[in-house]
Design a protein around this motif. Structure first.
Motif, PDB file in Angstrom:
ATOM      1  N   TYR A   1       5.031   0.113  24.540  1.00  0.00           N
ATOM      2  CA  TYR A   1       5.870  -0.430  23.364  1.00  0.00           C
ATOM      3  C   TYR A   1       6.046   0.666  22.450  1.00  0.00           C
ATOM      4  CZ  TYR A   1       4.717  -4.905  25.520  1.00  0.00           C
ATOM      5  OH  TYR A   1       4.680  -6.046  26.138  1.00  0.00           O
ATOM      6  N   LEU A   2       7.106   0.584  21.895  1.00  0.00           N
ATOM      7  CA  LEU A   2       7.619   1.572  20.723  1.00  0.00           C
ATOM      8  C   LEU A   2       7.407   0.231  19.342  1.00  0.00           C
ATOM      9  CD1 LEU A   2       8.669   4.017  19.254  1.00  0.00           C
ATOM     10  CD2 LEU A   2      11.008   2.893  19.288  1.00  0.00           C
ATOM     11  N   VAL A   3       6.655   0.685  18.518  1.00  0.00           N
ATOM     12  CA  VAL A   3       5.966  -0.387  17.569  1.00  0.00           C
ATOM     13  C   VAL A   3       6.087   0.259  16.084  1.00  0.00           C
ATOM     14  CG1 VAL A   3       4.556  -1.412  19.272  1.00  0.00           C
ATOM     15  CG2 VAL A   3       3.660   0.147  17.777  1.00  0.00           C
ATOM     16  N   ARG A   4       6.136  -0.522  15.170  1.00  0.00           N
ATOM     17  CA  ARG A   4       5.882  -0.220  13.645  1.00  0.00           C
ATOM     18  C   ARG A   4       4.825  -0.712  13.343  1.00  0.00           C
ATOM     19  NH1 ARG A   4       4.971   0.261   8.702  1.00  0.00           N
ATOM     20  NH2 ARG A   4       6.575   0.318   7.181  1.00  0.00           N
ATOM     21  N   VAL A   5       3.796   0.075  12.776  1.00  0.00           N
ATOM     22  CA  VAL A   5       2.333  -0.190  12.499  1.00  0.00           C
ATOM     23  C   VAL A   5       2.219  -0.531  10.993  1.00  0.00           C
ATOM     24  CG1 VAL A   5       0.051   0.625  12.172  1.00  0.00           C
ATOM     25  CG2 VAL A   5       1.575   1.318  14.119  1.00  0.00           C
ATOM     26  N   PHE A   6       1.854  -1.721  10.594  1.00  0.00           N
ATOM     27  CA  PHE A   6       1.592  -2.112   9.138  1.00  0.00           C
ATOM     28  C   PHE A   6       0.187  -1.716   8.667  1.00  0.00           C
ATOM     29  CE2 PHE A   6       5.040  -5.112  10.654  1.00  0.00           C
ATOM     30  CZ  PHE A   6       6.032  -4.469   9.634  1.00  0.00           C
ATOM     31  N   THR A   7      -0.028  -1.728   7.405  1.00  0.00           N
ATOM     32  CA  THR A   7      -1.224  -1.755   6.902  1.00  0.00           C
ATOM     33  C   THR A   7      -1.614  -2.800   6.223  1.00  0.00           C
ATOM     34  OG1 THR A   7      -0.418  -1.004   4.645  1.00  0.00           O
ATOM     35  CG2 THR A   7      -0.830   0.824   6.292  1.00  0.00           C
ATOM     36  N   SER A   8      -2.920  -3.101   5.824  1.00  0.00           N
ATOM     37  CA  SER A   8      -3.492  -4.355   5.253  1.00  0.00           C
ATOM     38  C   SER A   8      -2.790  -4.467   4.037  1.00  0.00           C
ATOM     39  CB  SER A   8      -5.135  -4.271   5.047  1.00  0.00           C
ATOM     40  OG  SER A   8      -5.313  -3.032   4.232  1.00  0.00           O
ATOM     41  N   ALA A   9      -2.329  -3.619   3.209  1.00  0.00           N
ATOM     42  CA  ALA A   9      -1.811  -3.909   1.807  1.00  0.00           C
ATOM     43  C   ALA A   9      -0.334  -4.312   2.167  1.00  0.00           C
ATOM     44  CB  ALA A   9      -1.650  -2.518   0.859  1.00  0.00           C
ATOM     45  N   GLU A  10       0.573  -3.812   3.102  1.00  0.00           N
ATOM     46  CA  GLU A  10       1.772  -4.520   3.635  1.00  0.00           C
ATOM     47  C   GLU A  10       1.709  -5.842   4.143  1.00  0.00           C
ATOM     48  OE1 GLU A  10       4.018  -0.262   5.056  1.00  0.00           O
ATOM     49  OE2 GLU A  10       2.809  -1.396   6.218  1.00  0.00           O
ATOM     50  N   LEU A  11       0.537  -6.235   4.952  1.00  0.00           N
ATOM     51  CA  LEU A  11       0.358  -7.661   5.232  1.00  0.00           C
ATOM     52  C   LEU A  11       0.042  -8.320   3.996  1.00  0.00           C
ATOM     53  CD1 LEU A  11      -1.386  -7.642   8.625  1.00  0.00           C
ATOM     54  CD2 LEU A  11       0.852  -7.755   8.114  1.00  0.00           C
ATOM     55  N   PHE A  12      -0.492  -8.025   3.259  1.00  0.00           N
ATOM     56  CA  PHE A  12      -0.913  -8.672   2.086  1.00  0.00           C
ATOM     57  C   PHE A  12       0.205  -8.898   1.159  1.00  0.00           C
ATOM     58  CE2 PHE A  12      -2.106  -8.797  -2.576  1.00  0.00           C
ATOM     59  CZ  PHE A  12      -2.717 -10.173  -2.751  1.00  0.00           C
ATOM     60  N   ASN A  13       1.313  -8.128   1.394  1.00  0.00           N
ATOM     61  CA  ASN A  13       2.270  -8.404   0.369  1.00  0.00           C
ATOM     62  C   ASN A  13       3.355  -9.360   0.968  1.00  0.00           C
ATOM     63  OD1 ASN A  13       1.922  -6.463  -1.783  1.00  0.00           O
ATOM     64  ND2 ASN A  13       2.890  -4.715  -0.652  1.00  0.00           N
ATOM     65  N   GLN A  14       3.329  -9.458   2.348  1.00  0.00           N
ATOM     66  CA  GLN A  14       4.220 -10.522   2.923  1.00  0.00           C
ATOM     67  C   GLN A  14       3.360 -11.848   2.574  1.00  0.00           C
ATOM     68  OE1 GLN A  14       4.411  -9.616   7.406  1.00  0.00           O
ATOM     69  NE2 GLN A  14       4.964  -7.307   6.886  1.00  0.00           N
ATOM     70  N   LEU A  15       1.998 -11.847   3.014  1.00  0.00           N
ATOM     71  CA  LEU A  15       1.567 -13.251   2.544  1.00  0.00           C
ATOM     72  C   LEU A  15       1.614 -13.743   1.324  1.00  0.00           C
ATOM     73  CD1 LEU A  15      -0.832 -14.985   3.957  1.00  0.00           C
ATOM     74  CD2 LEU A  15      -2.620 -13.620   2.660  1.00  0.00           C
ATOM     75  N   LYS A  16       1.531 -12.587   0.281  1.00  0.00           N
ATOM     76  CA  LYS A  16       1.781 -13.260  -1.157  1.00  0.00           C
ATOM     77  C   LYS A  16       3.301 -13.724  -1.338  1.00  0.00           C
ATOM     78  CE  LYS A  16       1.870  -9.818  -4.203  1.00  0.00           C
ATOM     79  NZ  LYS A  16       1.097  -8.590  -4.660  1.00  0.00           N
TER      80      LYS A  16
END
Length: 505
Positions: free
Chosen positions: A260-275
């Motif tokens: 697959y061609l993917v875009r990798v997220f960091t934990s800080a980016e996931l936290f912004n999504q969650l928030k």
């Protein structure tokens, strides 16, 4: 005859559940059960009741499944993905000549994609494009090590996405080409699972495969984290052909591989999504508390409160962002930031409170507990009440500390050395106790009467009553000296002090 039988069995192995059920029903066999049961039943049918009619049914189902055996890649290509992204997956035993296509042992046929295999979505990896759909690794013989090879090409648009992406850290791009391996199973979604003795070679260079985690418990084998393998650094970032060779151990289990061609997220980016996307309001949290504490007439025990700790069970520190999974029955939260950071390093997605699955898409931030954390600074535990309100819980040490800080004496401090503080004057004290005082004390007090007004009398508290009865004449002293030689040593006072002078006030 034998070749046709082997061909029919290999075709049956590539069938989906619906194909197996159709084949078994056409031959009057039961079509109920799991896929592995259906496959075993169909293989026994082919071996024991092989006939031209049965072979015809197998061929028809196979042609329906794969209209053109050599063109399965075009038939299975997802919409929007160019044809050059696909090639062949060749499988051969180690040591054999490469370049021959295989399908379950049949030469000159490309291996088909794994039957309806779906890989579990990963929160840290967002799929942009599919370069190779899940395709089964086929073992050719009983040898333990097998080599499987896939070939694909990148389009210029895909190359530009990789080159223009930001860096997660020096030398690591956020847009990557990853290799994923899982069990070949069409039931449910499959997690990443490496085969034994795995090694991945990209364009004749071995790439890094995550190693084993050491175990802290005695007798427990080290565990290997199975996650997508980043093969981007070894690819030709151009329209040239990329060749990936997978070495794997054949120990009876079936595996599928995908690229697959993917875009990798960091934990800080996931936290912004969650928030921004998953916060449970304070009102909804209060309703949840009231539901848990609602009186149940059938229950013998009435719950009037629920205690919740403000300490994160992961790091034993005060909560920063309280979080829990929507499927968890408890009100206790864990810190969202630390939870995401830990899963970025070692993905488990397990609730640290109840040990049940806590996937990212089910995480939510507790709005009520967030408000409580802002209002309290030195509280480590609270209790929710039946009406949805709360109160702080302080331990015994904190209560005792507060009691000591706020305590004032109920009685005035009295200096026992000052007679006036006890309601007596020096004259009254000496008069009232003159009849009971020892003669030695009286003599000393009389001798110092002139100084009594300005300072205390000096007395010898160690003298015995018998030594003070004689008033101070010289004859008396000599008689006492003679008597003391024959009599025993005089008794000491009540307290065993040395014969020092004590000032009495």
């Amino acid at each position: 005859m034998a070749a046709e039988l082997v061909e029919a069995m290999n075709m049956v192995k590539s069938f989906r559940v619906s194909d197996l059920q159709t084949l078994l029903a056409s031959m009057g066999r039961s079509k109920s059960g799991l896929k592995q049961d259906l496959v075993g039943r169909a293989l026994r049918l082919v071996q024991t009741e092989y006939s031209p009619e049965l072979l015809k049914n197998v061929r028809q189902l196979y042609e329906t499944r794969f209209p053109k055996a050599s063109g399965w890649l075009a038939a299975r290509r997802p919409e929007g993905v160019p044809a050059v992204s696909y090639a062949t997956l060749n499988t051969s035993p180690r040591g054999t000549t490469q370049g021959t296509d295989y399908l379950n042992g049949m030469p000159k046929l490309a291996a088909p994609p794994a039957a309806e295999v779906k890989l579990v979505p990963l929160p840290f990896y967002h799929n942009l494009e599919t370069l190779l759909p899940p395709t089964e690794l086929i073992a050719q013989n009983s040898e333990k090590l097998q080599d499987s090879q896939c070939v694909f090409e990148l389009t210029q648009n895909q190359v530009d996405q990789i080159r223009n992406s930001s860096e997660l850290r020096p030398g690591v791009k956020s847009v990557q080409v990853v290799l994923r391996i899982c069990y070949t199973d069409s039931i449910g979604v499959q997690e990443d699972q490496y085969p034994p003795n795995i090694a991945v070679k990209v364009n004749q260079s071995y790439c890094h495969v995550p190693g084993y985690y050491p175990s802290n418990k005695p007798g427990v084998e080290p565990r290997r984290p199975c996650r997508p393998i980043n093969i981007t650094p070894w690819l030709h970032l151009s329209t040239a052909t990329n060749r990936v060779t997978i070495t794997w151990g054949n120990f009876g289990k079936r595996y599928s591989v995908a690229v697959y061609l993917v875009r990798v997220f960091t934990s800080a980016e996931l936290f912004n999504q969650l928030k921004h996307c998953s916060v449970e309001s304070a009102e909804r949290c209060r309703e949840r508390i009231q539901d848990k504490l609602r009186f149940d007439p059938e229950s013998e025990i009435a719950t009037t409160g629920l205690r919740v700790s403000l300490i994160c069970p992961l790091v034993k520190m005060r909560l920063g962002v309280p979080c829990r999974a929507l499927t968890c029955a408890h009100l206790q939260c864990f810190d969202a930031v630390f939870f995401l950071q830990m899963n970025e390093k070692k993905p488990t997605w397990t609730c640290p409170v109840c040990d049940k699955p806590a996937p990212f898409e089910l995480l939510t931030i507790d709005g009520l507990l967030s408000e409580i954390l802002k209002e309290t600074e030195d509280v480590e535990e609270i209790e929710y009440l039946t009406d949805g309100s709360w109160r702080p819980i302080r331990d015994d040490k904190e209560k005792e500390r507060e009691r000591e800080n706020n305590h004032t004496p109920d009685y005035p401090v009295v200096d026992i050395c000052v007679p006036e503080a006890n309601g007596h004057s020096p004259a009254h004290s000496s008069t009232s106790q003159s009849g009971k005082s020892a003669p030695g004390i009286q003599a000393a007090a009389t001798g110092g009467a002139g100084a009594t007004a300005s300072s205390g009398a000096v007395v010898d508290l160690t003298l015995d009553d018998s030594s003070d009865e004689e008033g101070g004449g010289g004859a008396g002293d000599s008689e006492d000296t003679e008597d003391s030689q024959d009599s025993p040593a005089p008794k000491r006072g009540r307290y065993d002090y040395d014969k020092d002078l004590v000032t009495a006030y």
